[in-house]
Scaffold this active site. Structure first.
Site, PDB file in Angstrom:
ATOM      1  N   ASN A 170       0.854  -1.189   0.000  1.00 25.60           N
ATOM      2  CA  ASN A 170       0.000   0.000   0.000  1.00 25.60           C
ATOM      3  C   ASN A 170       0.893   1.244   0.000  1.00 25.60           C
ATOM      4  OD1 ASN A 170      -1.936   1.967   0.361  1.00 25.60           O
ATOM      5  ND2 ASN A 170      -2.436   1.385   2.471  1.00 25.60           N
TER       6      ASN A 170
ATOM      7  N   LYS B 171      -0.032   4.266  -0.209  1.00 25.47           N
ATOM      8  CA  LYS B 171      -0.733   5.398   0.411  1.00 25.47           C
ATOM      9  C   LYS B 171      -0.558   6.644  -0.475  1.00 25.47           C
ATOM     10  CE  LYS B 171      -0.214   3.153   4.842  1.00 25.47           C
ATOM     11  NZ  LYS B 171      -0.132   3.271   6.299  1.00 25.47           N
TER      12      LYS B 171
ATOM     13  N   HIS C 262      -9.273   0.504   5.319  1.00 26.68           N
ATOM     14  CA  HIS C 262      -8.007   0.836   5.978  1.00 26.68           C
ATOM     15  C   HIS C 262      -8.276   1.818   7.112  1.00 26.68           C
ATOM     16  CE1 HIS C 262      -3.934   2.262   6.681  1.00 26.68           C
ATOM     17  NE2 HIS C 262      -3.513   1.189   6.036  1.00 26.68           N
TER      18      HIS C 262
ATOM     19  N   GLU D 168      -6.856   4.353   8.159  1.00 27.09           N
ATOM     20  CA  GLU D 168      -6.740   5.783   7.857  1.00 27.09           C
ATOM     21  C   GLU D 168      -8.039   6.314   7.251  1.00 27.09           C
ATOM     22  OE1 GLU D 168      -1.998   5.146   7.316  1.00 27.09           O
ATOM     23  OE2 GLU D 168      -3.233   5.360   5.522  1.00 27.09           O
TER      24      GLU D 168
ATOM     25  N   GLU E  71      -4.634  -5.157  10.822  1.00 23.56           N
ATOM     26  CA  GLU E  71      -3.647  -4.095  11.024  1.00 23.56           C
ATOM     27  C   GLU E  71      -3.930  -3.369  12.337  1.00 23.56           C
ATOM     28  OE1 GLU E  71      -1.854  -2.703   6.978  1.00 23.56           O
ATOM     29  OE2 GLU E  71      -3.680  -1.595   7.391  1.00 23.56           O
TER      30      GLU E  71
ATOM     31  N   GLY F 252       2.829   2.450  10.669  1.00 18.82           N
ATOM     32  CA  GLY F 252       3.712   3.588  10.450  1.00 18.82           C
ATOM     33  C   GLY F 252       4.426   4.095  11.683  1.00 18.82           C
TER      34      GLY F 252
ATOM     35  N   SER G 297       3.818  -1.936  10.199  1.00 21.83           N
ATOM     36  CA  SER G 297       5.275  -1.807  10.279  1.00 21.83           C
ATOM     37  C   SER G 297       6.007  -3.107   9.935  1.00 21.83           C
ATOM     38  CB  SER G 297       5.703  -1.278  11.657  1.00 21.83           C
ATOM     39  OG  SER G 297       5.191   0.020  11.869  1.00 21.83           O
TER      40      SER G 297
END
Length: 247
Positions: free
Chosen positions: A10, A12, A94, A96, A164, A170, A210
Site C-alpha cells: 500500500n 498510500k 483501511h 486511515e 492491522e 507507520g 510496520s
C-alpha cells in the site's frame, strides 16, 4: 487446502511518476517466489501507469472504490472503471479511511459487497486502536467489523482479510508474533462460527503494521498468518525480501 501466500503493498499518498515506474520495474525484474500473490496499490493517479509497467502476473489495487456504479460522485472511482483499466483489486476499510475520513463499518461493508459482486478482489482491513487494545477490546472490535461485512456479502472468495493494529501502522511498533497470531486465530475462529468451515479454512488473513524485511520471516512462520499488507516498506527494495519471506 494450503492457502497461497499473499503480499500487498500500500503506497498510500506517496510516489511520483518516476518512483512508481522504478518500483514496477524492480518488481518486474526481481526473482519473486512464484507461490505468492503480489498486489501493489499506488495512488489513484498512477494506477494505469503502474499497470502498464508491471509485468503480467503481478496485480494492481486501488486504495479505495465507491459503492455506486457511476454518477455524480465527485472524486470517487467506480468498480467498472477499475475493471475497465485492468485493476482487479482494491483496499477497503483501511484504518486511515476509517479514522481520518470517518468511514463506518457499514460503509466499508457496502463497498466490499459492491466490489466483490463487480468482480474486484478486496483487501479488507480491520484492527484496533492502542486504547482498545489496552482495554482488552481487541477481539470485540474486530468481531464487530467482521459482523458488518458478513451481513453484506455471501461470496468470500474475493476477500483477503488484513489485520492491522492501528497502533502499529507507520509507528515502527510491531505486534509481537504471538499477538499477531492470536488475533489471526481469533478471526479464523469467528469465520468458522459465523460463516462456515470452508470460508474459515480458505480465507487468507494478512498481517499489516510496520512489516519490514527484518521481521517478516518470523511472522510468516505462524500458521494463521498468510501474508502481509505492507506500507512504507513497499516503497523500498526490501519489499522483494518481504514477498520472498515464505521461502
Amino acid at each position: 487446502m494450503a492457502r497461497k501466500f499473499f503480499v500487498g503493498g500500500n503506497f498510500k499518498m506517496n510516489g511520483t511518476i518516476e518512483s512508481v515506474k522504478a518500483i514496477a520495474k524492480n518488481l518486474s525484474e526481481a526473482q519473486l517466489d512464484p507461490n505468492v500473490d503480489v498486489v501493489i496499490a499506488p495512488p489513484t493517479l498512477y494506477l494505469l501507469l503502474v499497470r502498464e509497467h508491471l509485468k503480467p502476473g503481478l496485480e494492481v489495487a486501488a486504495q479505495n472504490v465507491f459503492d455506486k456504479p457511476n454518477g455524480a460522485f465527485t472524486g470517487e472511482i467506480s468498480v467498472l472503471q477499475l475493471k475497465d483499466s485492468g485493476i482487479n483489486w482494491t483496499i477497503l476499510g483501511h484504518s486511515e479511511r476509517r479514522t481520518i475520513l470517518g468511514e463506518s463499518d457499514e460503509v466499508v461493508a457496502s463497498k466490499t459487497k459492491f466490489a466483490t459482486e463487480g468482480g474486484v478482489g478486496v483487501i479488507w482491513c480491520c484492527g484496533e486502536s492502542l486504547e482498545e487494545r489496552e482495554a482488552g477490546q481487541t477481539i470485540a472490535v474486530i468481531e464487530k467489523q467482521l459482523a458488518a461485512v458478513a451481513a453484506k456479502i455471501g461470496d468470500w472468495s474475493k476477500v483477503v482479510i488484513a489485520y492491522e493494529p492501528i497502533w502499529a501502522i507507520g509507528t515502527g511498533k510491531v505486534a509481537t508474533v504471538q499477538q499477531a497470531q492470536e488475533v489471526h486465530e481469533a478471526i479464523r475462529k469467528w469465520l468458522k462460527a459465523n460463516v462456515n468451515d470452508k470460508v474459515a479454512e480458505e480465507t487468507r488473513i494478512l498481517y499489516g503494521g510496520s512489516v519490514n524485511g527484518k521481521n517478516c520471516k518470523e511472522l510468516a512462520k505462524e500458521k494463521d498468518i498468510d501474508g502481509f499488507l505492507v506500507g512504507g516498506a513497499s516503497l523500498k527494495p526490501e519489499f522483494v525480501d518481504i514477498i520472498n519471506s515464505n521461502l
